[in-house]
Design a protein around this motif. Sequence first.
Motif, short mmCIF file in Angstrom:
data_model
loop_
_atom_site.label_atom_id
_atom_site.label_comp_id
_atom_site.label_asym_id
_atom_site.label_seq_id
_atom_site.Cartn_x
_atom_site.Cartn_y
_atom_site.Cartn_z
N PHE A 140 0.89 -1.20 -0.02
CA PHE A 140 0.11 0.13 -0.03
C PHE A 140 0.90 1.36 0.08
O PHE A 140 2.06 1.32 0.65
N THR A 141 0.47 2.31 -0.54
CA THR A 141 1.11 3.66 -0.71
C THR A 141 1.58 4.08 0.69
O THR A 141 2.58 4.65 0.77
N TRP A 142 0.61 3.69 1.57
CA TRP A 142 1.34 4.34 2.96
C TRP A 142 2.14 3.54 3.42
O TRP A 142 2.80 3.83 4.69
N GLU A 143 2.52 2.31 3.09
CA GLU A 143 3.75 1.46 3.46
C GLU A 143 5.16 2.08 2.81
O GLU A 143 6.10 1.95 3.56
N THR A 144 4.93 2.47 1.69
CA THR A 144 6.35 2.67 0.98
C THR A 144 6.77 4.11 1.18
O THR A 144 7.71 4.60 1.37
N GLN A 145 5.50 5.01 1.54
CA GLN A 145 5.74 6.54 1.57
C GLN A 145 6.88 6.95 0.80
O GLN A 145 7.76 7.94 1.16
N ASP A 146 6.88 6.69 -0.41
CA ASP A 146 7.80 7.28 -1.35
C ASP A 146 7.19 7.51 -2.78
O ASP A 146 6.85 6.36 -3.41
N ARG A 147 6.50 8.51 -3.09
CA ARG A 147 5.85 8.67 -4.33
C ARG A 147 6.63 8.25 -5.56
O ARG A 147 6.02 7.48 -6.53
N GLU A 148 7.73 8.98 -5.70
CA GLU A 148 8.68 8.46 -6.92
C GLU A 148 8.74 6.93 -6.92
O GLU A 148 8.46 6.38 -8.08
N ARG A 149 9.03 6.05 -6.11
CA ARG A 149 9.00 4.87 -6.05
C ARG A 149 7.71 4.23 -6.56
O ARG A 149 7.64 3.15 -7.36
N ASP A 150 6.44 4.73 -5.93
CA ASP A 150 5.20 4.38 -6.27
C ASP A 150 5.13 4.43 -7.85
O ASP A 150 4.40 3.58 -8.38
N VAL A 151 5.35 5.65 -8.33
CA VAL A 151 5.10 5.72 -9.69
C VAL A 151 6.12 4.91 -10.66
O VAL A 151 5.44 4.66 -11.40
N ALA A 152 7.25 4.74 -10.20
CA ALA A 152 8.20 3.85 -10.92
C ALA A 152 7.57 2.38 -10.93
O ALA A 152 7.35 1.64 -11.91
N ALA A 153 7.01 2.05 -9.70
CA ALA A 153 6.50 0.61 -9.78
C ALA A 153 5.31 0.55 -10.46
O ALA A 153 5.03 -0.57 -11.28
N ALA A 154 4.51 1.68 -10.65
CA ALA A 154 3.03 1.48 -11.46
C ALA A 154 3.46 1.49 -12.86
O ALA A 154 3.02 0.73 -13.64
N ARG A 155 4.56 2.30 -13.24
CA ARG A 155 4.79 2.33 -14.60
C ARG A 155 5.34 0.84 -15.20
O ARG A 155 5.12 0.28 -16.07
#
Lengths: 201, 201
Positions: free
Chosen positions: B96-111
């Motif tokens: 979940f996004t509240w676990e990673t707390q890193d937007r850039e990392r989340d965007v890269a993972a989604a891509r």
Amino acid sequence: MTEDAEAARHREKMQKRKAVQDAEVAGKTVEKGLLMVHTGAGKGKSTAAFGLALRMLGRGRQVGVVQFIKGAWSTGERGPLEAMPGLEWHSMGEGFTWETQDRERDVAAARRAWEKALELMGRPGLGLLVLDELCIALRYDYLPVEEVVAALVARPHGLHVVVTGRNAPPALMEAADLVTEMKLVKHHFAAGVKAQEGIEF
Amino acid sequence: MTEDAEAARHREKMQKRKAVQDAEVAGKTVEKGLLMVHTGAGKGKSTAAFGLALRMLGRGRQVGVVQFIKGAWSTGERGPLEAMPGLEWHSMGEGFTWETQDRERDVAAARRAWEKALELMGRPGLGLLVLDELCIALRYDYLPVEEVVAALVARPHGLHVVVTGRNAPPALMEAADLVTEMKLVKHHFAAGVKAQEGIEF
């Protein structure tokens, strides 16, 4: 706002979100077998119930399935589920009520299915019982709601039960721990698309 | 009313019901890969999608799964599904996004997850593609909605796709053949019951 500032704001927001989430999880301590209901006019009621069966089997637990209406024809998930150890599947229905056109026969079939459900509820070690389309049998008064709800409420403490079908009776929803309404927002049948293998059956 | 009269009335009613049903079925002739969306705050969105995967595998077809958010932890259904021939599973999320707390990392993972989805969409013979929690990635703007919807609409003619997650964007629902909202009517978490193995995971 610079990229760094945006990243920092995101991190701060998500830290708060995580604190709330962690507190919520910590506040939940009860373990019990759940009475779950999947109702509504949308798709996914039985599909999600069989998905739960798969999940429970994947955890090495035993699962029982009783089909109250369907069962006269085959669905794609039955084969692979039955191939897994721990599953017991009983199709007690004779098809949709408009196929049989014989109320007495439908009532007798529903009664046999319910007896099988009661037998499985008493089976030691069962983790999940799926009562597929039981709501339909209740809706047509093939079985008395009070009798069914009383037996479900008196189930063994650790046993999860999922009941599917449109028009779940109020007494059943009242007794349930979880009720999900699968709501039809948009359906391809309206656009003339037929039921297709692997999707509808 | 006598029992015979009641039985006759039931039969007549069900004959009419069957005629309507048969006419409806006859009017549906289109076969095509469907774009399906499971959204809403209730349970069963992913569970029903994996139930569909099971059904499609049971029909001997190939199925691809891409998880956009979940995947950092294991769920019960993954093992048995992966044991079946014809399944390809990619967990590209980092929780979940509240676990990673890193937007850039989340965007890269989604891509990365989306690139994998595009690759699978081009795979000949694929019957069903499950894009689990893609709606979450769209909701947080990790991926542009227009790009995603355009690619889904341009999918191969026979390919079924199911997209899950809360807050499905309007453009996605507009493009979909089937939208089901899993609506939360009643939830045991409110009564302090914790997430349990075989049910929630």
